[in-house]
Design a protein around this motif. Sequence first.
Motif, PDB file in Angstrom:
ATOM      1  N   LEU A  23      49.130 -63.460  21.535  1.00 35.68           N
ATOM      2  CA  LEU A  23      48.487 -64.127  22.670  1.00 35.68           C
ATOM      3  C   LEU A  23      49.381 -64.094  23.906  1.00 35.68           C
ATOM      4  O   LEU A  23      48.897 -63.899  25.025  1.00 35.68           O
ATOM      5  CB  LEU A  23      48.142 -65.580  22.318  1.00 35.68           C
ATOM      6  CG  LEU A  23      46.985 -65.747  21.323  1.00 35.68           C
ATOM      7  CD1 LEU A  23      46.937 -67.195  20.824  1.00 35.68           C
ATOM      8  CD2 LEU A  23      45.653 -65.359  21.958  1.00 35.68           C
ATOM      9  N   ALA A  58      48.503 -62.340  27.356  1.00 36.57           N
ATOM     10  CA  ALA A  58      48.535 -63.083  28.623  1.00 36.57           C
ATOM     11  C   ALA A  58      49.351 -62.310  29.667  1.00 36.57           C
ATOM     12  O   ALA A  58      48.961 -62.228  30.838  1.00 36.57           O
ATOM     13  CB  ALA A  58      49.129 -64.471  28.403  1.00 36.57           C
ATOM     14  N   SER A  96      47.215 -59.525  30.844  1.00 42.30           N
ATOM     15  CA  SER A  96      46.179 -60.031  31.760  1.00 42.30           C
ATOM     16  C   SER A  96      46.738 -60.232  33.159  1.00 42.30           C
ATOM     17  O   SER A  96      46.092 -59.893  34.153  1.00 42.30           O
ATOM     18  CB  SER A  96      45.611 -61.356  31.253  1.00 42.30           C
ATOM     19  OG  SER A  96      44.689 -61.133  30.211  1.00 42.30           O
ATOM     20  N   TYR A 154      40.993 -60.925  32.811  1.00 42.81           N
ATOM     21  CA  TYR A 154      41.090 -62.040  31.869  1.00 42.81           C
ATOM     22  C   TYR A 154      39.921 -62.018  30.898  1.00 42.81           C
ATOM     23  O   TYR A 154      38.821 -62.441  31.225  1.00 42.81           O
ATOM     24  CB  TYR A 154      41.139 -63.357  32.642  1.00 42.81           C
ATOM     25  CG  TYR A 154      42.276 -63.362  33.629  1.00 42.81           C
ATOM     26  CD1 TYR A 154      43.541 -63.760  33.241  1.00 42.81           C
ATOM     27  CD2 TYR A 154      42.095 -62.875  34.923  1.00 42.81           C
ATOM     28  CE1 TYR A 154      44.612 -63.704  34.125  1.00 42.81           C
ATOM     29  CE2 TYR A 154      43.159 -62.812  35.820  1.00 42.81           C
ATOM     30  CZ  TYR A 154      44.415 -63.232  35.408  1.00 42.81           C
ATOM     31  OH  TYR A 154      45.468 -63.158  36.275  1.00 42.81           O
ATOM     32  N   PRO A 155      40.155 -61.519  29.691  1.00 39.62           N
ATOM     33  CA  PRO A 155      39.070 -61.467  28.705  1.00 39.62           C
ATOM     34  C   PRO A 155      38.738 -62.870  28.183  1.00 39.62           C
ATOM     35  O   PRO A 155      39.471 -63.824  28.408  1.00 39.62           O
ATOM     36  CB  PRO A 155      39.675 -60.630  27.570  1.00 39.62           C
ATOM     37  CG  PRO A 155      41.139 -60.869  27.668  1.00 39.62           C
ATOM     38  CD  PRO A 155      41.429 -61.040  29.136  1.00 39.62           C
ATOM     39  N   ASN A 156      37.626 -62.973  27.505  1.00 41.44           N
ATOM     40  CA  ASN A 156      37.334 -64.196  26.763  1.00 41.44           C
ATOM     41  C   ASN A 156      38.105 -64.148  25.456  1.00 41.44           C
ATOM     42  O   ASN A 156      38.003 -63.176  24.704  1.00 41.44           O
ATOM     43  CB  ASN A 156      35.840 -64.296  26.462  1.00 41.44           C
ATOM     44  CG  ASN A 156      35.039 -64.557  27.715  1.00 41.44           C
ATOM     45  OD1 ASN A 156      35.332 -65.480  28.468  1.00 41.44           O
ATOM     46  ND2 ASN A 156      34.038 -63.731  27.953  1.00 41.44           N
ATOM     47  N   LEU A 157      38.833 -65.190  25.187  1.00 36.92           N
ATOM     48  CA  LEU A 157      39.611 -65.229  23.952  1.00 36.92           C
ATOM     49  C   LEU A 157      39.190 -66.422  23.120  1.00 36.92           C
ATOM     50  O   LEU A 157      38.996 -67.520  23.634  1.00 36.92           O
ATOM     51  CB  LEU A 157      41.104 -65.331  24.276  1.00 36.92           C
ATOM     52  CG  LEU A 157      41.684 -64.067  24.875  1.00 36.92           C
ATOM     53  CD1 LEU A 157      43.092 -64.311  25.386  1.00 36.92           C
ATOM     54  CD2 LEU A 157      41.708 -62.961  23.824  1.00 36.92           C
ATOM     55  N   ASN A 158      39.053 -66.177  21.848  1.00 34.21           N
ATOM     56  CA  ASN A 158      38.671 -67.224  20.914  1.00 34.21           C
ATOM     57  C   ASN A 158      39.654 -67.124  19.763  1.00 34.21           C
ATOM     58  O   ASN A 158      39.774 -66.063  19.152  1.00 34.21           O
ATOM     59  CB  ASN A 158      37.239 -66.930  20.438  1.00 34.21           C
ATOM     60  CG  ASN A 158      36.593 -68.129  19.824  1.00 34.21           C
ATOM     61  OD1 ASN A 158      37.255 -68.915  19.137  1.00 34.21           O
ATOM     62  ND2 ASN A 158      35.309 -68.294  20.071  1.00 34.21           N
ATOM     63  N   PHE A 159      40.369 -68.192  19.502  1.00 33.28           N
ATOM     64  CA  PHE A 159      41.357 -68.061  18.427  1.00 33.28           C
ATOM     65  C   PHE A 159      41.584 -69.373  17.698  1.00 33.28           C
ATOM     66  O   PHE A 159      41.291 -70.453  18.188  1.00 33.28           O
ATOM     67  CB  PHE A 159      42.691 -67.529  18.967  1.00 33.28           C
ATOM     68  CG  PHE A 159      43.479 -68.488  19.816  1.00 33.28           C
ATOM     69  CD1 PHE A 159      43.199 -68.625  21.159  1.00 33.28           C
ATOM     70  CD2 PHE A 159      44.507 -69.233  19.267  1.00 33.28           C
ATOM     71  CE1 PHE A 159      43.922 -69.501  21.947  1.00 33.28           C
ATOM     72  CE2 PHE A 159      45.247 -70.119  20.055  1.00 33.28           C
ATOM     73  CZ  PHE A 159      44.941 -70.245  21.395  1.00 33.28           C
TER      74      PHE A 159
END
Lengths: 93, 93
Positions: free
Chosen positions: B35, B39, B42, B48-53
């Motif tokens: 991550l 970052a 980015s 800036y992608p969508n990140l889900n974690f």
Amino acid sequence: MQLPTIHESWRLERNATGLARQFSFESYSQTRRFLDALADLSEREGYYPNLNFNRTQVNVGIEADAKTLGSKEYGFAAQTDTLISDRLVDEGE
Amino acid sequence: MQLPTIHESWRLERNATGLARQFSFESYSQTRRFLDALADLSEREGYYPNLNFNRTQVNVGIEADAKTLGSKEYGFAAQTDTLISDRLVDEGE
């Protein structure tokens, strides 16, 4: 047992087995500072919420291990609240 | 125009207007290292992608600004792929 007090913008989810709060920031650097602080908190507490974010928004999702939300989940939410200082803009709901 | 080559585990989403790839790690420290690298990427790219974690999984979502995916989106996906070294376990799909 009294649960820790959490900010009013937390939402109950999934039949009250989850808590979620959205945080909004003015810049990516603010977003990243919040995510870093949250990562430190996770490592200290050994608890890892579901996080969903893009450049200026972060959604924190806390799910109950057991069937209902308890002091562990409310405690993590309350500690997340404390990460927001006046340098971090929170639009909440 | 030839689009940058991306890893086969990227999925097309939303009528081919988005790309998504899931990364899996063995530990939170690996997740966090990924991550952090993402970052930095980015900030370098201004994208800036969508990140889900959560603790050990990261889902990267890249959406097209225009109606179709182009070299910008494929380029970011390809650069995301390069962040995965042999120290970071990637289960792909």
